[in-house]
Scaffold this motif. Sequence first.
Motif, mmCIF file in Angstrom:
data_model
loop_
_atom_site.group_PDB
_atom_site.id
_atom_site.type_symbol
_atom_site.label_atom_id
_atom_site.label_comp_id
_atom_site.label_asym_id
_atom_site.label_seq_id
_atom_site.Cartn_x
_atom_site.Cartn_y
_atom_site.Cartn_z
ATOM 1 N N GLN A 147 -16.912 -11.836 0.953
ATOM 2 C CA GLN A 147 -17.982 -12.259 1.859
ATOM 3 C C GLN A 147 -19.289 -11.518 1.549
ATOM 4 O O GLN A 147 -20.373 -12.094 1.639
ATOM 5 N N TYR A 148 -19.187 -10.265 1.164
ATOM 6 C CA TYR A 148 -20.360 -9.491 0.763
ATOM 7 C C TYR A 148 -21.027 -10.151 -0.443
ATOM 8 O O TYR A 148 -22.259 -10.289 -0.495
ATOM 9 N N GLU A 149 -20.237 -10.554 -1.408
ATOM 10 C CA GLU A 149 -20.767 -11.197 -2.610
ATOM 11 C C GLU A 149 -21.467 -12.523 -2.292
ATOM 12 O O GLU A 149 -22.302 -12.982 -3.063
ATOM 13 N N GLU A 171 -21.483 -10.521 4.526
ATOM 14 C CA GLU A 171 -20.913 -9.298 5.107
ATOM 15 C C GLU A 171 -21.758 -8.132 4.622
ATOM 16 O O GLU A 171 -22.055 -8.030 3.423
ATOM 17 N N PRO A 172 -22.179 -7.249 5.538
ATOM 18 C CA PRO A 172 -23.012 -6.121 5.100
ATOM 19 C C PRO A 172 -22.233 -5.118 4.246
ATOM 20 O O PRO A 172 -21.039 -4.896 4.440
ATOM 21 N N ALA A 173 -22.940 -4.509 3.326
ATOM 22 C CA ALA A 173 -22.357 -3.481 2.472
ATOM 23 C C ALA A 173 -21.799 -2.329 3.303
ATOM 24 O O ALA A 173 -20.783 -1.730 2.947
ATOM 25 N N GLU A 221 -29.903 -1.818 5.717
ATOM 26 C CA GLU A 221 -29.048 -2.414 6.742
ATOM 27 C C GLU A 221 -29.117 -1.595 8.025
ATOM 28 O O GLU A 221 -29.073 -0.362 7.993
ATOM 29 N N ASP A 222 -29.212 -2.276 9.139
ATOM 30 C CA ASP A 222 -29.332 -1.616 10.444
ATOM 31 C C ASP A 222 -28.169 -0.682 10.752
ATOM 32 O O ASP A 222 -28.359 0.364 11.378
#
Length: 188
Positions: free
Chosen positions: A114-116, A120-122, A150-151
């Motif tokens: 999902q990150y790719e 999805e955040p790292a 990223e927050d």
Amino acid sequence: MAEKGKAQALNPESRAIIANKALILFYTGRVDDAVMILQQLAKAEPNLRSPPEYLATIYLDQGRFTDFLREYRRAAEIANNSARLAIAEAAEKGLREGGAEGLLSAMYAEQIRQYERNLEPAYKVACTAAMLGRDDEAIRYLEEAMRRKEDDMMGIRIEPPFKGLRSDARYRAIVEHLGFRPAPPVGA
């Protein structure tokens, strides 16, 4: 906590403030209080995403994997987040087939997918890598999360999965780069 108290005094009915207060309680070690507040809030506001999302965070930290999966899935459903639903499905299958290690490994693999896809955040990938003891990978994803601004990086010092990284110079450099003082290594 003092700032949350002021915010709650200004807006005592704010569900977001109440949920965030509960999460702060968790991070300060008051797990039972946090869970009680979040469970009550989830019952009163079944379509509010933060209570199940925060409960999932707590339950994963506590090793309550069935509870984690229930709440993680619920938060994904409320948010209509197909990426998180795919992660939940992978984690559920992993738990059935390989217990806690299977859950984390399957979740990690799906988080990477999902990150790719930029879904999805790292930072979340880094958390799971750290839980699996894959420190180099956790650092790499934290560096990427920092690069992406990223927050979630605001929680780097208090995130339970990162406790084992506190003595790692690379982790400490990330924390310092973000303008925080590093937390002391575990046991110090």
